[in-house]
Design a protein around this motif. Structure first.
Motif: not given
Length: 215
Positions: A3, A6, A30-31, A33-36, A179
């Motif tokens: 991935t 960030p 971002q965490r 967003h990527r891990h909803r 990431d």
């Protein structure tokens, strides 16, 4: 497939504490967003992280860890697996007068929210901060780690105070998503203790320069 790392804001012009706060805002967003979905169940990512963490601490009889909450990499399966293997697992708790204390993990059924805003904690009499000196490794949360072992934590200062109390030979492992191992140097202060290794859902490895590179 890896991935992308960030995209972090330029914080070079900020004081260190302000730079850390700015990075935390970005990394938390971002965490999310990527891990909803908050990691509260044993999904494949949790299982993979657990596998690599078990490899990292294989053969140890006692480790310090933590109970994951929200969007953090899941540690709950890891805690159960360690306990099933006979490993004693020390968890952070708030002791008398908000002191940084510990208790040993006694199973998921024993965990409960015992202080507002705190992760679930085991029951029992709090142990002093120096109890961390009894473990062979420390697994810590992080929002990001750079290649030199600089760790960006959540900002509570818990580990700044307790990591110096561990055994000199006890390595510190940071648990992050892949990431969140970043190439840009993270801001650090003199009291920040670098980590020795990183555990992700895809691998675990000692960082270059770690005193434990021969393990």
């Amino acid at each position: 497939m890896s991935t992308p790392a960030p995209v972090l804001p330029d914080v070079a012009f900020l004081e260190v504490s302000d730079a850390k706060d700015a990075l935390r805002v970005t990394l938390r967003e971002q965490r999310r967003h990527r891990h909803r979905h908050p990691v509260g169940h044993h999904d494949p990512t949790c299982e993979a992280l657990t596998e690599h963490a078990l490899q990292a601490v294989a053969g140890m009889g006692a480790v310090a860890a933590y109970v994951s909450v929200g969007y953090e990499p899941c540690t709950r399966l890891l805690l159960e697996e360690l306990r099933s293997q006979g490993v004693r697992v020390l968890l952070p708790v708030l002791g008398p007068r908000l002191s940084r204390s510990w208790r040993y993990f006694a199973g998921s059924d024993d965990l409960a929210e015992r202080a507002p805003g705190r992760p679930p904690e085991p029951s029992g009499q709090p142990l002093p901060p120096e109890e961390i000196g009894q473990v062979e490794a420390v697994l810590v949360p992080a929002l990001a780690v750079d290649r030199a072992g600089r760790r960006l934590g959540q900002g509570g200062g818990w580990y700044d105070r307790v990591l110096p109390l561990r055994r000199p030979q006890a390595p510190v492992f940071a648990l992050v998503y892949g990431d969140e191992l970043v190439t840009r140097p993270l801001p650090a202060e003199p009291h920040d203790v670098p980590v020795d290794a990183v555990i992700t859902p895809t691998e675990w490895f000692l960082l270059q320069g770690s005193a434990f590179s021969g393990r």
